[in-house]
Structures are given as C-alpha cells and as structure tokens.
Design a protein around this motif. Structure first.
Motif, PDB file in Angstrom:
ATOM      1  N   ALA A  32       0.832  -1.205   0.000  1.00 18.75           N
ATOM      2  CA  ALA A  32       0.000   0.000   0.000  1.00 18.75           C
ATOM      3  C   ALA A  32       0.866   1.254   0.000  1.00 18.75           C
ATOM      4  O   ALA A  32       0.610   2.207  -0.749  1.00 18.75           O
ATOM      5  N   GLY A  33       1.905   1.254   0.832  1.00 19.06           N
ATOM      6  CA  GLY A  33       2.798   2.407   0.885  1.00 19.06           C
ATOM      7  C   GLY A  33       3.540   2.620  -0.419  1.00 19.06           C
ATOM      8  O   GLY A  33       3.683   3.756  -0.891  1.00 19.06           O
ATOM      9  N   ALA A  34       4.015   1.532  -1.018  1.00 16.70           N
ATOM     10  CA  ALA A  34       4.737   1.642  -2.288  1.00 16.70           C
ATOM     11  C   ALA A  34       3.829   2.181  -3.389  1.00 16.70           C
ATOM     12  O   ALA A  34       4.238   3.037  -4.185  1.00 16.70           O
ATOM     13  N   LEU A  35       2.591   1.691  -3.430  1.00 10.05           N
ATOM     14  CA  LEU A  35       1.642   2.171  -4.442  1.00 10.05           C
ATOM     15  C   LEU A  35       1.326   3.650  -4.246  1.00 10.05           C
ATOM     16  O   LEU A  35       1.233   4.410  -5.220  1.00 10.05           O
ATOM     17  N   LEU A  36       1.176   4.061  -2.989  1.00 11.88           N
ATOM     18  CA  LEU A  36       0.911   5.475  -2.710  1.00 11.88           C
ATOM     19  C   LEU A  36       2.084   6.350  -3.142  1.00 11.88           C
ATOM     20  O   LEU A  36       1.889   7.431  -3.716  1.00 11.88           O
ATOM     21  N   MET A  37       3.301   5.893  -2.872  1.00 10.98           N
ATOM     22  CA  MET A  37       4.476   6.669  -3.273  1.00 10.98           C
ATOM     23  C   MET A  37       4.549   6.812  -4.788  1.00 10.98           C
ATOM     24  O   MET A  37       4.859   7.891  -5.311  1.00 10.98           O
ATOM     25  N   MET A  38       4.249   5.737  -5.502  1.00 11.18           N
ATOM     26  CA  MET A  38       4.296   5.806  -6.963  1.00 11.18           C
ATOM     27  C   MET A  38       3.184   6.688  -7.514  1.00 11.18           C
ATOM     28  O   MET A  38       3.381   7.430  -8.485  1.00 11.18           O
ATOM     29  N   LEU A  39       2.002   6.630  -6.879  1.00 11.03           N
ATOM     30  CA  LEU A  39       0.898   7.486  -7.313  1.00 11.03           C
ATOM     31  C   LEU A  39       1.246   8.959  -7.120  1.00 11.03           C
ATOM     32  O   LEU A  39       1.029   9.791  -8.015  1.00 11.03           O
ATOM     33  N   VAL A  40       1.797   9.282  -5.961  1.00 11.13           N
ATOM     34  CA  VAL A  40       2.208  10.665  -5.703  1.00 11.13           C
ATOM     35  C   VAL A  40       3.297  11.085  -6.689  1.00 11.13           C
ATOM     36  O   VAL A  40       3.305  12.221  -7.181  1.00 11.13           O
ATOM     37  N   ALA A  41       4.214  10.175  -6.992  1.00 12.40           N
ATOM     38  CA  ALA A  41       5.282  10.488  -7.946  1.00 12.40           C
ATOM     39  C   ALA A  41       4.707  10.823  -9.318  1.00 12.40           C
ATOM     40  O   ALA A  41       5.178  11.753  -9.993  1.00 12.40           O
ATOM     41  N   LEU A  42       3.692  10.092  -9.740  1.00 14.21           N
ATOM     42  CA  LEU A  42       3.058  10.374 -11.032  1.00 14.21           C
ATOM     43  C   LEU A  42       2.398  11.752 -11.030  1.00 14.21           C
ATOM     44  O   LEU A  42       2.509  12.510 -12.003  1.00 14.21           O
ATOM     45  N   VAL A  43       1.722  12.077  -9.924  1.00 18.20           N
ATOM     46  CA  VAL A  43       1.065  13.386  -9.818  1.00 18.20           C
ATOM     47  C   VAL A  43       2.103  14.504  -9.831  1.00 18.20           C
ATOM     48  O   VAL A  43       1.941  15.526 -10.515  1.00 18.20           O
ATOM     49  N   LEU A 110      12.333   3.504  -4.889  1.00 14.98           N
ATOM     50  CA  LEU A 110      13.171   3.461  -6.091  1.00 14.98           C
ATOM     51  C   LEU A 110      12.331   3.668  -7.352  1.00 14.98           C
ATOM     52  O   LEU A 110      12.751   4.370  -8.288  1.00 14.98           O
ATOM     53  N   LEU A 111      11.145   3.076  -7.375  1.00 19.55           N
ATOM     54  CA  LEU A 111      10.259   3.269  -8.527  1.00 19.55           C
ATOM     55  C   LEU A 111       9.770   4.712  -8.602  1.00 19.55           C
ATOM     56  O   LEU A 111       9.655   5.283  -9.696  1.00 19.55           O
ATOM     57  N   ALA A 112       9.486   5.311  -7.442  1.00 21.24           N
ATOM     58  CA  ALA A 112       9.077   6.721  -7.422  1.00 21.24           C
ATOM     59  C   ALA A 112      10.210   7.603  -7.947  1.00 21.24           C
ATOM     60  O   ALA A 112       9.975   8.563  -8.693  1.00 21.24           O
ATOM     61  N   TYR A 113      11.423   7.268  -7.564  1.00 25.79           N
ATOM     62  CA  TYR A 113      12.603   7.991  -8.054  1.00 25.79           C
ATOM     63  C   TYR A 113      12.677   7.899  -9.578  1.00 25.79           C
ATOM     64  O   TYR A 113      12.934   8.890 -10.266  1.00 25.79           O
ATOM     65  N   TRP A 114      12.442   6.707 -10.097  1.00 22.39           N
ATOM     66  CA  TRP A 114      12.493   6.500 -11.548  1.00 22.39           C
ATOM     67  C   TRP A 114      11.386   7.277 -12.254  1.00 22.39           C
ATOM     68  O   TRP A 114      11.591   7.830 -13.337  1.00 22.39           O
ATOM     69  N   ILE A 115      10.231   7.362 -11.626  1.00 21.94           N
ATOM     70  CA  ILE A 115       9.093   8.051 -12.238  1.00 21.94           C
ATOM     71  C   ILE A 115       9.356   9.551 -12.377  1.00 21.94           C
ATOM     72  O   ILE A 115       9.058  10.152 -13.413  1.00 21.94           O
ATOM     73  N   VAL A 116       9.905  10.167 -11.342  1.00 17.47           N
ATOM     74  CA  VAL A 116      10.058  11.629 -11.361  1.00 17.47           C
ATOM     75  C   VAL A 116      11.437  12.079 -11.831  1.00 17.47           C
ATOM     76  O   VAL A 116      11.714  13.278 -11.863  1.00 17.47           O
ATOM     77  N   ARG A 117      12.289  11.145 -12.196  1.00 14.63           N
ATOM     78  CA  ARG A 117      13.643  11.520 -12.596  1.00 14.63           C
ATOM     79  C   ARG A 117      13.603  12.483 -13.781  1.00 14.63           C
ATOM     80  O   ARG A 117      12.684  12.453 -14.604  1.00 14.63           O
ATOM     81  N   ASP A 118      14.604  13.310 -13.854  1.00 14.17           N
ATOM     82  CA  ASP A 118      14.736  14.236 -14.975  1.00 14.17           C
ATOM     83  C   ASP A 118      15.320  13.465 -16.152  1.00 14.17           C
ATOM     84  O   ASP A 118      16.390  12.865 -16.032  1.00 14.17           O
ATOM     85  N   PRO A 119      14.638  13.442 -17.294  1.00 14.73           N
ATOM     86  CA  PRO A 119      15.170  12.692 -18.441  1.00 14.73           C
ATOM     87  C   PRO A 119      16.500  13.237 -18.951  1.00 14.73           C
ATOM     88  O   PRO A 119      17.251  12.527 -19.620  1.00 14.73           O
ATOM     89  N   ALA A 120      16.770  14.503 -18.625  1.00 18.28           N
ATOM     90  CA  ALA A 120      18.044  15.107 -19.031  1.00 18.28           C
ATOM     91  C   ALA A 120      18.712  15.714 -17.798  1.00 18.28           C
ATOM     92  O   ALA A 120      18.660  16.929 -17.585  1.00 18.28           O
ATOM     93  N   PRO A 121      19.303  14.875 -16.953  1.00 17.97           N
ATOM     94  CA  PRO A 121      19.884  15.373 -15.698  1.00 17.97           C
ATOM     95  C   PRO A 121      20.930  16.456 -15.948  1.00 17.97           C
ATOM     96  O   PRO A 121      21.713  16.383 -16.895  1.00 17.97           O
TER      97      PRO A 121
END
Length: 205
Positions: A32-43, A110-121
């Motif tokens: 549940a926590g992991a899913l919430l983190m990924m959802l927030v990352a998408l938003v 880690l998945l949340a990090y991947w979701i919000v990462r800058d494509p051009a760091p």
C-alpha cells in the motif's frame, strides 16, 4: 521551509500509519505504501511537467523524492520498533512481516525515483556547493546521533535500555543512517528555497 516540514510530517505519518495497524489495507501495508508513493510520484511528475522552466532542477527533484521516501521508511521502521518493543527477535513472523514491508517500501521509493527523474539530468557549481553543504550538515548530524546512542548504550543500565536486543540496536543504527539522509535532504532543500527567495527579492527591487 514550511513545505519541507509538511512533506516530512505527512510522509513520516504515513510510514507510522502503515506500521501501526490502525488502518485496514486491502493489500499488505508495504505494498500500500509503495503504491501510494508511486501514485504521488506520477502526480508530481505531471505537476512539474506543467511548470516547465519553473519546475525544480534535476538535483532538487531527487531531493524531494529522497525526503519523502526516507521519511516514509523511517516512520514505518520507528513505529514498528515501538510496537514490537525493545526485545526485537529476528526470524519471527512479526519481524519477517516488518522486513517484507520495509523492503517493499524501499522498492516503491526506487520506482518513485524512476518516475520523477529528470530525463536530461543537469547540475552546475551551485548544485555541487549545496550538495557539499548538505553532506556536511548530515555528517555532523549523524555523529551527534551516534554519540547519543553510544552514551545511552554504554552508561544506561536500567529500564528499557537494558532490555534492548542486538537486532533492536541494529535497527536503531539503521534509523540513525536514515536520519542523516533526511538531514542532508532538508539542508539542501532549505538552501534551494533560500536561494529562490533571494532571487525573487532581487527581481522585485
């Protein structure tokens, strides 16, 4: 600074709620926590995409993810240790569940990090200077926590301290490390916020 504190409090509270058993989750708390983190990352990614050039830079984005994710993990671990008590014993059903949830939260981070990462760091000298400042603050923060832990373990022989098991002490050290990561993120985000405020003040002069 207020926004930083809000993120810390909400994330820490979520972690504590996941470990407390106060809420009934349709899936394991870690999931549940992991899913919430990924959802927030998408938003957040969508929000930053709409902001375009005014969105946080690459290093700052990762700091926000680090701050929120580590606060969730810390809140979960601290609450779980509180409920288990000082005599935490490895290889028991409760501790196995704690371990599964903790590692699931780490995977979600880690998945949340991947979701919000800058494509051009990108980073510049300013970012490196702020990073150095944050690491220095975290270094002294970690030393302070470790000194306190050493003094307590070495000189307090009564009460709950005398009941601490080795796994409990090990998890307390893990919390100390996570705390230093949080201090690093807070110090660096505060530096970015102060810099942004100074720049805005210059524009209005």
């Amino acid at each position: 600074m207020a926004r930083i504190l809000i993120v810390v409090v909400l994330s820490f509270g979520l972690g504590g709620l996941l470990a407390s058993g106060a809420a009934v989750w349709p899936v394991p708390p870690g999931v549940a926590g992991a899913l919430l983190m990924m959802l927030v990352a998408l938003v957040v990614r969508r929000r930053w995409g709409l902001l375009a050039d005014t969105a946080p830079g690459s290093p700052e984005r990762m700091l926000w993810v680090s701050l929120a994710a580590n606060a969730v993990v810390a809140g979960h671990l601290l609450a779980a240790m509180y409920h288990i008590g000082p005599t935490l014993v490895m290889h028991t059903p409760v501790v196995h569940a704690l371990g599964r949830d903790s590692w699931t939260l780490v995977a979600g981070a880690l998945l949340a990090y991947w979701i919000v990462r800058d494509p051009a760091p990108r980073a510049d000298e300013r970012d490196r200077a702020i990073a150095s400042q944050g690491l220095r603050t975290a270094h002294y923060g970690l030393l302070t926590v470790l000194v306190v832990q050493i003094l307590v373990l070495g000189f307090v022989h009564d009460g709950w301290v005398s009941q601490l098991s080795r796994p409990t002490i090990a998890h307390a050290l893990i919390l100390a490390i996570i705390a230093s990561v949080l201090v690093d993120a807070i110090a660096r985000l505060r530096a970015y916020a102060l810099e942004a405020m100074a720049s805005e003040a210059d524009l209005h002069q």
